[in-house]
Design a protein around this motif. Structure first.
Motif, PDB file in Angstrom:
ATOM      1  N   VAL A 180      14.467  81.482  33.535  1.00 39.30           N
ATOM      2  CA  VAL A 180      14.714  82.723  34.134  1.00 39.30           C
ATOM      3  C   VAL A 180      15.425  82.416  35.475  1.00 39.30           C
ATOM      4  O   VAL A 180      15.630  83.140  36.254  1.00 39.30           O
ATOM      5  N   PHE A 184      17.757  85.267  36.959  1.00 40.99           N
ATOM      6  CA  PHE A 184      17.080  86.243  37.445  1.00 40.99           C
ATOM      7  C   PHE A 184      16.082  85.982  38.799  1.00 40.99           C
ATOM      8  O   PHE A 184      15.854  86.576  39.695  1.00 40.99           O
ATOM      9  N   TYR A 185      15.790  84.536  38.764  1.00 38.18           N
ATOM     10  CA  TYR A 185      14.978  83.800  39.933  1.00 38.18           C
ATOM     11  C   TYR A 185      15.900  84.285  41.091  1.00 38.18           C
ATOM     12  O   TYR A 185      15.350  84.274  42.219  1.00 38.18           O
ATOM     13  N   VAL A 201      20.455  96.110  50.029  1.00 45.79           N
ATOM     14  CA  VAL A 201      19.747  96.685  49.008  1.00 45.79           C
ATOM     15  C   VAL A 201      20.711  97.409  48.030  1.00 45.79           C
ATOM     16  O   VAL A 201      20.635  97.404  46.752  1.00 45.79           O
ATOM     17  N   VAL A 255      16.645  89.709  53.107  1.00 46.60           N
ATOM     18  CA  VAL A 255      16.345  91.045  53.930  1.00 46.60           C
ATOM     19  C   VAL A 255      15.349  91.033  54.874  1.00 46.60           C
ATOM     20  O   VAL A 255      15.285  91.506  55.928  1.00 46.60           O
ATOM     21  N   VAL A 285       8.681  92.232  46.785  1.00 45.02           N
ATOM     22  CA  VAL A 285       9.225  91.852  48.076  1.00 45.02           C
ATOM     23  C   VAL A 285      10.628  92.515  48.289  1.00 45.02           C
ATOM     24  O   VAL A 285      10.704  92.971  49.279  1.00 45.02           O
ATOM     25  N   GLY A 286      11.444  92.767  47.148  1.00 47.01           N
ATOM     26  CA  GLY A 286      12.716  93.212  47.516  1.00 47.01           C
ATOM     27  C   GLY A 286      12.654  94.576  47.407  1.00 47.01           C
ATOM     28  O   GLY A 286      13.510  95.365  47.783  1.00 47.01           O
ATOM     29  N   ILE A 295      18.353  85.973  41.900  1.00 47.02           N
ATOM     30  CA  ILE A 295      18.423  87.466  42.176  1.00 47.02           C
ATOM     31  C   ILE A 295      17.269  87.609  43.062  1.00 47.02           C
ATOM     32  O   ILE A 295      17.242  88.327  44.263  1.00 47.02           O
ATOM     33  N   ALA A 296      16.208  87.299  42.712  1.00 44.68           N
ATOM     34  CA  ALA A 296      14.927  87.660  43.380  1.00 44.68           C
ATOM     35  C   ALA A 296      14.670  87.058  44.617  1.00 44.68           C
ATOM     36  O   ALA A 296      14.367  87.854  45.704  1.00 44.68           O
ATOM     37  N   VAL A 297      14.878  85.605  44.734  1.00 49.44           N
ATOM     38  CA  VAL A 297      14.824  85.129  45.992  1.00 49.44           C
ATOM     39  C   VAL A 297      15.713  85.518  47.237  1.00 49.44           C
ATOM     40  O   VAL A 297      15.326  85.412  48.253  1.00 49.44           O
ATOM     41  N   MET A 346      10.080  96.227  51.326  1.00 46.13           N
ATOM     42  CA  MET A 346      11.270  96.649  51.961  1.00 46.13           C
ATOM     43  C   MET A 346      10.953  98.049  52.620  1.00 46.13           C
ATOM     44  O   MET A 346      11.385  98.395  53.669  1.00 46.13           O
ATOM     45  N   ILE A 400       8.256  88.856  42.626  1.00 48.28           N
ATOM     46  CA  ILE A 400       8.964  88.876  43.798  1.00 48.28           C
ATOM     47  C   ILE A 400      10.041  89.916  43.854  1.00 48.28           C
ATOM     48  O   ILE A 400      10.424  90.734  45.038  1.00 48.28           O
ATOM     49  N   LEU A 401      10.742  90.019  42.838  1.00 54.10           N
ATOM     50  CA  LEU A 401      11.969  91.133  42.911  1.00 54.10           C
ATOM     51  C   LEU A 401      11.413  92.556  43.310  1.00 54.10           C
ATOM     52  O   LEU A 401      12.168  93.141  44.216  1.00 54.10           O
ATOM     53  N   SER A 460      16.724  88.306  47.651  1.00 50.24           N
ATOM     54  CA  SER A 460      16.217  89.559  48.246  1.00 50.24           C
ATOM     55  C   SER A 460      15.205  89.157  49.589  1.00 50.24           C
ATOM     56  O   SER A 460      14.901  89.724  50.377  1.00 50.24           O
ATOM     57  N   LEU A 461      14.523  87.882  49.538  1.00 51.21           N
ATOM     58  CA  LEU A 461      13.812  87.501  50.709  1.00 51.21           C
ATOM     59  C   LEU A 461      14.452  87.523  51.969  1.00 51.21           C
ATOM     60  O   LEU A 461      14.035  87.746  53.129  1.00 51.21           O
ATOM     61  N   VAL A 479       8.829  85.945  38.724  1.00 51.71           N
ATOM     62  CA  VAL A 479      10.031  86.537  39.599  1.00 51.71           C
ATOM     63  C   VAL A 479       9.992  88.079  39.591  1.00 51.71           C
ATOM     64  O   VAL A 479      10.582  88.368  40.622  1.00 51.71           O
ATOM     65  N   LEU A 496       4.329  89.675  52.809  1.00 49.86           N
ATOM     66  CA  LEU A 496       5.215  88.829  52.328  1.00 49.86           C
ATOM     67  C   LEU A 496       4.866  87.614  51.694  1.00 49.86           C
ATOM     68  O   LEU A 496       5.046  87.223  50.494  1.00 49.86           O
ATOM     69  N   THR A 510      10.946  85.583  28.473  1.00 49.98           N
ATOM     70  CA  THR A 510      11.613  86.629  28.457  1.00 49.98           C
ATOM     71  C   THR A 510      12.156  87.219  27.193  1.00 49.98           C
ATOM     72  O   THR A 510      11.939  88.738  27.148  1.00 49.98           O
ATOM     73  N   ASP A 565       6.514  82.867  33.850  1.00 44.05           N
ATOM     74  CA  ASP A 565       7.684  82.739  34.710  1.00 44.05           C
ATOM     75  C   ASP A 565       8.403  84.146  34.870  1.00 44.05           C
ATOM     76  O   ASP A 565       8.692  84.498  36.093  1.00 44.05           O
ATOM     77  N   PHE A 566       8.622  84.812  34.080  1.00 40.03           N
ATOM     78  CA  PHE A 566       9.261  86.200  34.053  1.00 40.03           C
ATOM     79  C   PHE A 566       8.466  87.038  35.109  1.00 40.03           C
ATOM     80  O   PHE A 566       8.943  87.732  35.928  1.00 40.03           O
TER      81      PHE A 566
END
Lengths: 339, 171
Positions: A117, A120-121, A157, A130, B63-64, A123-125, B68, B59-60, A127-128, B56, B36, B128, B52-53
């Motif tokens: 992934v 995708f990973y 964002v 922020v 956390v994102g 993009i996710a990390v 926020m 977190i997305l 965002s940390l 992630v 967090l 995925t 795995d998916f």
């Protein structure tokens, strides 16, 4: 690479540690050179000379001297600041910047973690970051810091959406999220690179990704979070010494990270542009770093060419220009693939 | 104890300690930020479970997105810094009853489950593609309903946030 290390050392924890630290060997000298380069480029663009004295030839060791100075500075925590969060924020920001390197393939033989992934990973990390910015801005207990942090968070964002959509267009063609796989699919001459596929939709997706990436790393023309003429230095206002250096370092690490991702997704990553000419894992590192550095240079060039956007223009660009075009790209690529 | 076990205990400790700070901290901003670490710890446990998916996505989204929103909400709250969160004991009898029921159910499930222990974790396969296929075939209706709910939320947010032209003229 991992297999080779495992054969030599026969100790899992040691192998993992070495694999994890390897990108640092590149990014530390890169940051030192890039900061110097940025000062020289800005100087020449403005008809100045920039740092000329330290180290002899064109002041090449200016950044090293600055680094030594920052190391010796007193560690100041403002009296009104929230001490725990104030000290924690630089680490979180650096972790977010460095974590992305885990899934970036430096060569066909080396990638921190070849996870399925990958993109995708990343993009996710990212965002940390922020969270780190908001933490630093809030904990400084300073109006400018808080304003800068709020602007940065809103900007990152918002711009995540067009950048993710642009990445999605590539992922649709590749059919995989693993960056190493995406690189393998672009092997051969440069017309196999995704930027030239499904012309012009992926090319437009690249432009969208690059603009959005500039905004995500808070570079000009999207640098209102640290707009020095109105906010002093945004969320880094209260930071000094090594903590300031961490923020600066993380910014340059992020610049290379987004360039590396763009190079991997759109420009073939470690693939040589000319078929087998200078191919192989070792030259792969050279091609990958060169492509990344070209994109970093473009970021610097843009920084000293363009004026800063206003907040409303910034949101306009993200929501009313980039996002619709990115959606159009995704739909067009999808239709093209169904034909 | 092998590496996976050590990692599991690290993630478990991170998750539990930071969740504890979230609940017990008297400073509302510490509660928000320690989430967090909770979210990251849970994501780590997902990775150890070969998901795995989902790790992630955790977190997305958390956390994102959610964190926020929480931090923004806390920061925009009036008087963040010196607010003392009052803790008092209210509704002892219904509170303890609900706690006992929830806790008892969880413990019961925990004890009665036949835990599957796999020796030698298999390498992570890509989940995925399977998730995508499942969404488009077996779970199409829940997937579409979730999309419609999100779309409604989006339109609602845009409607609330948009500039009211009629009231502007009267001012």
């Amino acid at each position: 690479m991992e297999q080779l290390l495992r054969n030599i050392f026969d100790n899992n924890i040691f192998v993992f540690t070495v694999t994890a630290i390897l990108p640092l060997i590149w990014i530390v000298p890169y940051a030192l050179v890039a900061i110097w380069l940025e000062r020289k480029i800005s100087a020449h663009m403005q008809d100045r000379l920039g740092p000329m004295r330290t180290g002899g030839w064109h002041g090449w060791s200016q950044t090293i001297a600055d680094m030594l100075k920052l190391l010796q500075k007193e560690d100041i925590v403002p009296a009104a600041a929230d001490k725990i969060l104030f000290n924690l924020a630089p680490y979180i920001i650096f972790i977010a910047a460095y974590a992305a390197y885990a899934a970036i393939p430096f060569s066909s033989a080396y990638i921190g973690a070849d996870i399925n992934v990958g993109i995708f990973y990343i993009i996710a990390v990212t965002s940390l970051a922020v969270v780190g910015i908001l933490m630093g801005g809030w904990a400084s207990n300073n109006k400018w810091s808080l304003f800068g942090a709020m602007r940065a968070a809103a900007q990152i964002v918002s711009y995540e959406i067009p950048s993710v959509l642009a990445v999605l267009a590539v992922v649709m063609i590749a059919g995989t999220l693993s960056l190493q796989e995406i690189n393998n699919l672009q092997t051969g001459w440069f017309w196999n690179w995704y930027v030239f596929q499904k012309f012009p939709f992926i090319f437009v997706a690249f432009i969208i990704y690059f603009i959005a990436a500039l905004a995500e790393v808070n570079r000009v023309p999207f640098d209102i979070p640290e707009a020095e003429s109105e906010l002093v230095a945004g969320y880094v206002t209260e930071y000094s010494g090594m903590k300031f250096a961490m923020f600066m370092f993380a910014e340059f690490v992020n610049m290379f990270a987004v360039s590396a991702i763009a190079a991997t997704l759109f420009f073939g990553g470690w693939n040589s542009p000319f078929g087998d000419f200078l191919g192989g894992p070792i030259w792969g590192v050279f091609w990958f770093l060169s492509k990344g550095m070209v994109l970093v240079s473009i970021q610097m060039w843009l920084r000293w060419t363009l004026p800063r956007l206003r907040v409303d223009q910034l949101m306009y660009v993200s929501w009313k220009v980039l996002t619709p075009f990115a959606f159009a790209c995704v739909i067009a690529v999808g239709l093209w693939m169904m034909l | 104890m092998n590496l996976v076990d050590i990692l599991f205990y690290i993630f478990a400790i991170v998750t539990l300690v930071s969740a504890g700070i979230t609940v017990y901290s008297r400073n509302i901003i510490y509660s928000a930020f320690s989430l967090l670490f909770t979210f990251c710890g849970v994501a780590g446990i997902y990775v150890l479970l070969n998901a795995d998916f989902i790790a992630v996505a955790q977190i997305l989204i958390y956390v994102g997105g959610i964190l926020m929103l929480l931090v923004f909400g806390v920061m925009l709250t009036h008087k963040v810094i010196n607010v003392e969160i009052k803790t008092g004991i209210l509704n002892i009898i219904p509170g303890s009853m609900i706690t006992a029921i929830v806790g008892g159910t969880l413990c019961g499930i925990f004890m009665s489950t036949d835990w599957l222990i796999i020796e030698g974790v298999p390498p992570i396969k890509s989940t995925t593609n399977e998730i995508g296929t499942m969404f488009m075939t077996k779970y199409l209706l829940p997937f579409e309903i979730a999309s419609v709910v999100l779309l409604v939320a989006l339109i609602g947010a845009a409607y609330i946030a948009r500039r009211d032209k009629t009231s502007k003229q009267s001012v």
